[in-house]
Design an enzyme around this catalytic site. Structure first.
Site, PDB file in Angstrom:
ATOM      1  N   THR A 122      17.161   1.052 -14.220  1.00 30.34           N
ATOM      2  CA  THR A 122      17.824  -0.247 -14.337  1.00 30.34           C
ATOM      3  C   THR A 122      18.521  -0.304 -15.689  1.00 30.34           C
ATOM      4  O   THR A 122      17.862  -0.303 -16.728  1.00 30.34           O
ATOM      5  CB  THR A 122      16.783  -1.373 -14.223  1.00 30.34           C
ATOM      6  OG1 THR A 122      16.142  -1.231 -12.957  1.00 30.34           O
ATOM      7  CG2 THR A 122      17.416  -2.744 -14.329  1.00 30.34           C
ATOM      8  N   PHE A 152      15.596  -0.422  -5.578  1.00 24.34           N
ATOM      9  CA  PHE A 152      14.982  -1.734  -5.346  1.00 24.34           C
ATOM     10  C   PHE A 152      13.535  -1.630  -4.884  1.00 24.34           C
ATOM     11  O   PHE A 152      12.969  -2.595  -4.386  1.00 24.34           O
ATOM     12  CB  PHE A 152      15.807  -2.517  -4.316  1.00 24.34           C
ATOM     13  CG  PHE A 152      17.217  -2.780  -4.767  1.00 24.34           C
ATOM     14  CD1 PHE A 152      17.492  -3.799  -5.668  1.00 24.34           C
ATOM     15  CD2 PHE A 152      18.266  -1.990  -4.321  1.00 24.34           C
ATOM     16  CE1 PHE A 152      18.792  -4.041  -6.099  1.00 24.34           C
ATOM     17  CE2 PHE A 152      19.560  -2.216  -4.753  1.00 24.34           C
ATOM     18  CZ  PHE A 152      19.828  -3.242  -5.642  1.00 24.34           C
ATOM     19  N   ARG A 154       9.486  -1.495  -4.594  1.00 24.85           N
ATOM     20  CA  ARG A 154       8.375  -2.195  -5.249  1.00 24.85           C
ATOM     21  C   ARG A 154       7.212  -1.243  -5.428  1.00 24.85           C
ATOM     22  O   ARG A 154       6.937  -0.430  -4.530  1.00 24.85           O
ATOM     23  CB  ARG A 154       7.868  -3.350  -4.365  1.00 24.85           C
ATOM     24  CG  ARG A 154       8.768  -4.529  -4.251  1.00 24.85           C
ATOM     25  CD  ARG A 154       8.380  -5.347  -3.041  1.00 24.85           C
ATOM     26  NE  ARG A 154       8.436  -4.522  -1.828  1.00 24.85           N
ATOM     27  CZ  ARG A 154       7.873  -4.846  -0.655  1.00 24.85           C
ATOM     28  NH1 ARG A 154       7.194  -5.946  -0.527  1.00 24.85           N
ATOM     29  NH2 ARG A 154       7.987  -4.052   0.391  1.00 24.85           N
ATOM     30  N   ASN A 211      16.590  -8.899  -9.272  1.00 22.84           N
ATOM     31  CA  ASN A 211      15.270  -9.111  -9.889  1.00 22.84           C
ATOM     32  C   ASN A 211      15.151 -10.504 -10.500  1.00 22.84           C
ATOM     33  O   ASN A 211      14.114 -11.152 -10.427  1.00 22.84           O
ATOM     34  CB  ASN A 211      15.010  -8.051 -10.962  1.00 22.84           C
ATOM     35  CG  ASN A 211      14.387  -6.799 -10.357  1.00 22.84           C
ATOM     36  OD1 ASN A 211      14.206  -6.715  -9.150  1.00 22.84           O
ATOM     37  ND2 ASN A 211      14.060  -5.834 -11.192  1.00 22.84           N
ATOM     38  N   PHE A 252       8.425 -13.988  -1.448  1.00 23.24           N
ATOM     39  CA  PHE A 252       8.428 -14.329  -2.882  1.00 23.24           C
ATOM     40  C   PHE A 252       8.262 -15.823  -3.130  1.00 23.24           C
ATOM     41  O   PHE A 252       8.820 -16.391  -4.063  1.00 23.24           O
ATOM     42  CB  PHE A 252       9.664 -13.745  -3.590  1.00 23.24           C
ATOM     43  CG  PHE A 252       9.444 -12.287  -3.889  1.00 23.24           C
ATOM     44  CD1 PHE A 252       9.443 -11.356  -2.870  1.00 23.24           C
ATOM     45  CD2 PHE A 252       9.151 -11.855  -5.166  1.00 23.24           C
ATOM     46  CE1 PHE A 252       9.168 -10.025  -3.105  1.00 23.24           C
ATOM     47  CE2 PHE A 252       8.872 -10.521  -5.418  1.00 23.24           C
ATOM     48  CZ  PHE A 252       8.885  -9.608  -4.384  1.00 23.24           C
ATOM     49  N   LEU A 253       7.463 -16.450  -2.262  1.00 26.57           N
ATOM     50  CA  LEU A 253       7.099 -17.855  -2.472  1.00 26.57           C
ATOM     51  C   LEU A 253       5.586 -17.992  -2.564  1.00 26.57           C
ATOM     52  O   LEU A 253       5.039 -19.022  -2.195  1.00 26.57           O
ATOM     53  CB  LEU A 253       7.653 -18.717  -1.324  1.00 26.57           C
ATOM     54  CG  LEU A 253       9.153 -19.007  -1.354  1.00 26.57           C
ATOM     55  CD1 LEU A 253       9.571 -19.845  -0.149  1.00 26.57           C
ATOM     56  CD2 LEU A 253       9.566 -19.721  -2.651  1.00 26.57           C
ATOM     57  N   CYS A 263       9.017  -4.633 -14.340  1.00 27.28           N
ATOM     58  CA  CYS A 263      10.425  -4.920 -14.047  1.00 27.28           C
ATOM     59  C   CYS A 263      10.841  -6.356 -14.334  1.00 27.28           C
ATOM     60  O   CYS A 263      11.733  -6.586 -15.146  1.00 27.28           O
ATOM     61  CB  CYS A 263      10.720  -4.586 -12.592  1.00 27.28           C
ATOM     62  SG  CYS A 263      10.278  -2.898 -12.195  1.00 27.28           S
ATOM     63  N   LYS A 266      10.849  -7.571 -18.086  1.00 22.04           N
ATOM     64  CA  LYS A 266      11.822  -6.815 -18.883  1.00 22.04           C
ATOM     65  C   LYS A 266      13.259  -7.142 -18.435  1.00 22.04           C
ATOM     66  O   LYS A 266      14.141  -7.369 -19.265  1.00 22.04           O
ATOM     67  CB  LYS A 266      11.512  -5.333 -18.693  1.00 22.04           C
ATOM     68  CG  LYS A 266      12.569  -4.355 -19.082  1.00 22.04           C
ATOM     69  CD  LYS A 266      12.053  -2.926 -18.951  1.00 22.04           C
ATOM     70  CE  LYS A 266      12.035  -2.378 -17.539  1.00 22.04           C
ATOM     71  NZ  LYS A 266      13.332  -2.126 -16.928  1.00 22.04           N
ATOM     72  N   ARG A 331       1.255  -3.130 -16.852  1.00 21.06           N
ATOM     73  CA  ARG A 331       2.297  -3.635 -17.756  1.00 21.06           C
ATOM     74  C   ARG A 331       2.600  -5.118 -17.507  1.00 21.06           C
ATOM     75  O   ARG A 331       2.820  -5.533 -16.386  1.00 21.06           O
ATOM     76  CB  ARG A 331       3.577  -2.796 -17.606  1.00 21.06           C
ATOM     77  CG  ARG A 331       3.451  -1.468 -18.326  1.00 21.06           C
ATOM     78  CD  ARG A 331       4.648  -0.591 -18.100  1.00 21.06           C
ATOM     79  NE  ARG A 331       4.636   0.009 -16.781  1.00 21.06           N
ATOM     80  CZ  ARG A 331       5.576   0.818 -16.311  1.00 21.06           C
ATOM     81  NH1 ARG A 331       6.615   1.112 -17.071  1.00 21.06           N
ATOM     82  NH2 ARG A 331       5.483   1.339 -15.104  1.00 21.06           N
TER      83      ARG A 331
HETATM   84  C1  UGA Z   1      10.156  -5.592  -8.409  1.00 20.47           C
HETATM   85  C2  UGA Z   1      11.118  -5.887  -7.236  1.00 20.47           C
HETATM   86  O1  UGA Z   1      10.423  -6.592  -6.197  1.00 20.47           O
HETATM   87  C3  UGA Z   1      11.695  -4.597  -6.678  1.00 20.47           C
HETATM   88  O2  UGA Z   1      12.659  -4.893  -5.673  1.00 20.47           O
HETATM   89  C4  UGA Z   1      12.373  -3.842  -7.819  1.00 20.47           C
HETATM   90  O3  UGA Z   1      12.890  -2.582  -7.387  1.00 20.47           O
HETATM   91  C5  UGA Z   1      11.363  -3.567  -8.928  1.00 20.47           C
HETATM   92  O4  UGA Z   1      10.844  -4.827  -9.398  1.00 20.47           O
HETATM   93  C6  UGA Z   1      12.096  -2.831 -10.034  1.00 20.47           C
HETATM   94  O5  UGA Z   1      12.999  -3.405 -10.634  1.00 20.47           O
HETATM   95  O6  UGA Z   1      11.857  -1.621 -10.213  1.00 20.47           O
HETATM   96  P1  UGA Z   1       7.591  -4.781  -8.597  1.00 20.47           P
HETATM   97  O7  UGA Z   1       7.706  -5.095 -10.054  1.00 20.47           O
HETATM   98  O8  UGA Z   1       7.008  -3.482  -8.173  1.00 20.47           O
HETATM   99  O9  UGA Z   1       9.044  -4.848  -7.892  1.00 20.47           O
HETATM  100  O10 UGA Z   1       6.672  -5.903  -7.960  1.00 20.47           O
HETATM  101  P2  UGA Z   1       6.835  -7.206  -7.048  1.00 20.47           P
HETATM  102  O11 UGA Z   1       6.132  -6.987  -5.770  1.00 20.47           O
HETATM  103  O12 UGA Z   1       8.221  -7.660  -6.982  1.00 20.47           O
HETATM  104  O13 UGA Z   1       5.963  -8.245  -7.916  1.00 20.47           O
HETATM  105  C7  UGA Z   1       6.348  -8.631  -9.232  1.00 20.47           C
HETATM  106  C8  UGA Z   1       5.454  -9.708  -9.773  1.00 20.47           C
HETATM  107  O14 UGA Z   1       5.693 -10.939  -9.096  1.00 20.47           O
HETATM  108  C9  UGA Z   1       3.956  -9.442  -9.594  1.00 20.47           C
HETATM  109  O15 UGA Z   1       3.273  -9.843 -10.772  1.00 20.47           O
HETATM  110  C10 UGA Z   1       3.568 -10.291  -8.409  1.00 20.47           C
HETATM  111  O16 UGA Z   1       2.220 -10.652  -8.413  1.00 20.47           O
HETATM  112  C11 UGA Z   1       4.473 -11.487  -8.608  1.00 20.47           C
HETATM  113  N1  UGA Z   1       4.757 -12.222  -7.362  1.00 20.47           N
HETATM  114  C12 UGA Z   1       5.496 -11.646  -6.371  1.00 20.47           C
HETATM  115  C13 UGA Z   1       4.300 -13.524  -7.217  1.00 20.47           C
HETATM  116  O17 UGA Z   1       3.627 -14.083  -8.113  1.00 20.47           O
HETATM  117  N2  UGA Z   1       4.604 -14.212  -6.071  1.00 20.47           N
HETATM  118  C14 UGA Z   1       5.338 -13.661  -5.077  1.00 20.47           C
HETATM  119  O18 UGA Z   1       5.599 -14.346  -4.070  1.00 20.47           O
HETATM  120  C15 UGA Z   1       5.793 -12.344  -5.222  1.00 20.47           C
END
Ligand code: UGA
Length: 440
Positions: A122, A152, A154, A211, A252-253, A263, A266, A331
């Site tokens: 990124t 993208f 996860r 993101n 994501f709700l 990610c 940052k 992280r």
């Molecule tokens: C995120 C994006 O979802 C990916 O599409 C992207 O490729 C990646 O960053 C990146 O830039 O490399 P990731 O960090 O692995 O992926 O994790 P997520 O599943 O997106 O969760 C991120 C944070 O949001 C976590 O702390 C999770 O607990 C929180 N979250 C997620 C919530 O609190 N509520 C939700 O509904 C979804």
């Protein structure tokens, strides 16, 4: 096709393994000799479901190999992916591009024939142009194009996300480079994955905008959750009620303790800085960053309040430390704010995480590390669930109550039902719903 991937972090290793699964010949490069030696033995540097099998299978088939020799990997490659880290620069929050630029310098020296250099890390808008400048300056004779192809995936669902993405974004105006990228992603064409071809800087911005939007969506529902607690409404029903509107969408709700990981924290910060520098500030995102940082800190107070306002001398059992389940990644995890604050308030913390404890031990001091979920609970005054690992979803509640000194549970991921918890004899606090007390 021959592919070199520079950097064997999450993105590099998963992309390399998946491209080899597509049938390409892939060499993954890293400077870290220990990591490469481990990978050659089939040892994964990260925990990611399905990765080990994919790496071993493709290595055995001769399509995937590992080296510390960048020049060797790059010289015959049709495409070279830059997938090195871009951490937040200390002090100003800008993405630190020194690893990307160092990789570009080295790649420049090693290129033979027409090569497509792809930034998969990124990277801020304009980085592709800078990489092109670096390579051109070092090798005016070289035939190459620099393409942006953000990832993208996860953590925890990385392979599925790579193999069945919602879309692939490719930023380049060169028809030759588009042809190489089409060939690389041909298996995804067959499953009709939308491919967005665009200019390089647009592609770079798409990654940050995606993101940042997702982080905003989470922060929105987290604020609604706070309001629900005061108005005696239910945030999960609100999320369902709005999420079923196709324009909003259900994903994501999930309200929680605030987003973490490598990610969102940052990338939101980096985009805020980019926009400020461009004189076009993103005030919504600035607010999201601020709210999320404060929220992680506020979660410790929520636990303390559930314990009657003070935790000095009390034992708190903590389940889950990673920023989300199915990863060992710590992280920017909310636990890094919550656990130290509990300890500072005088609590004794007994913690367990299925995969994250090796990492957590480097980042958290003064914690009693436990061998299992139930091991944390002996004589505990409260139990706090910080990460929604599957194994915490179906605890034997009678056993839990029997082990604990007081039946107090704080569930920051809403994995239990308040009525069931009251029925089971717990004082139960969660996110975005009224607290319930043990039914008599
Ligand atoms: C995120 C994006 O979802 C990916 O599409 C992207 O490729 C990646 O960053 C990146 O830039 O490399 P990731 O960090 O692995 O992926 O994790 P997520 O599943 O997106 O969760 C991120 C944070 O949001 C976590 O702390 C999770 O607990 C929180 N979250 C997620 C919530 O609190 N509520 C939700 O509904 C979804």
């Amino acid at each position: 096709m021959h592919v070199a991937v520079v950097g064997t972090g999450y993105v590099g290793l998963v992309s390399g393994a998946c491209f080899s699964e597509f049938g390409h010949n892939v060499i993954c490069v890293d400077k870290d000799e220990k990591k490469i030696a481990g990978l050659k033995q089939g040892e994964m540097p990260i925990y990611e479901p399905g990765l080990q099998r994919l790496v071993e299978g493709n290595a055995e088939a001769g399509r995937l190999s590992f080296t510390t020799d960048l020049a060797e990997a790059v010289k015959d490659a049709d495409a070279v992916f830059i997938a090195v880290g871009t951490p937040s620069r200390r002090g100003d929050g800008h993405a630190d591009l020194s690893y990307v630029y160092a990789a570009a310098e080295e790649i420049a020296q090693a290129i033979t024939g027409y090569t497509v250099v792809v930034t998969k890390s990124t990277v801020p808008v304009g980085t592709g142009a800078e990489v092109e400048k670096i390579i051109r300056a070092a090798r005016p004779d070289a035939k190459f194009d620099v393409v942006s192809n953000p990832e993208f995936l996860r953590e925890g669902a990385a392979i599925e996300d790579f193999m069945r993405p919602d879309r692939v974004v490719i930023g380049t105006e060169s028809e030759d480079a588009r042809e190489v990228m089409r060939e690389l992603y041909r298996p995804l064409y067959l499953i009709e994955t939308p491919i967005v071809f665009t200019r390089r800087q647009t592609s770079e911005l798409i990654k940050y905008a995606a993101n940042t939007f997702l982080a905003t969506k989470i922060t929105f529902i987290n604020e609604i959750a706070d309001l629900c607690e005061i108005l005696d409404a239910d945030v999960q029903d609100v999320a369902r009620g709005i999420g079923l509107d196709g324009r909003i969408g259900r994903k994501f709700l999930h309200a929680g303790p605030g987003y973490g990981g490598s990610c969102f924290p940052k990338d939101t910060l980096a985009l805020v800085r980019t926009a400020q520098d461009a004189g076009s500030p993103l005030r919504i995102v600035e607010t999201v960053v601020d709210i999320n940082a404060k929220r992680k800190k506020a979660m410790a107070q929520k636990i303390i309040d559930a314990c009657g306002g003070a935790v000095s001398g009390k034992t708190i059992a903590v389940l889950g430390l990673t920023f989300k389940p199915n990863t060992d990644d710590m992280r920017d995890s909310p636990s890094l704010d919550i656990v130290p604050a509990l300890i500072a308030a005088g609590a004794k913390v007994r913690a367990y995480d299925p995969k994250g404890m090796d990492e957590a031990k480097h980042m958290l001091n003064g914690v009693d590390w436990c061998k299992s979920a139930y091991d944390t609970m002996g004589d505990a005054d409260a139990l706090a669930i910080l990460t929604e690992w599957n194994e915490f979803r179906a605890l034997d509640l009678d056993k839990v109550r029997g082990l604990m000194k007081a039946p107090v549970m704080i569930d920051l991921r809403n994995i239990y039902n308040p009525d069931d918890m009251a029925e089971a004899g717990f004082d139960y606090t969660c996110i975005g719903k009224s607290k319930v007390s043990a039914a008599n």
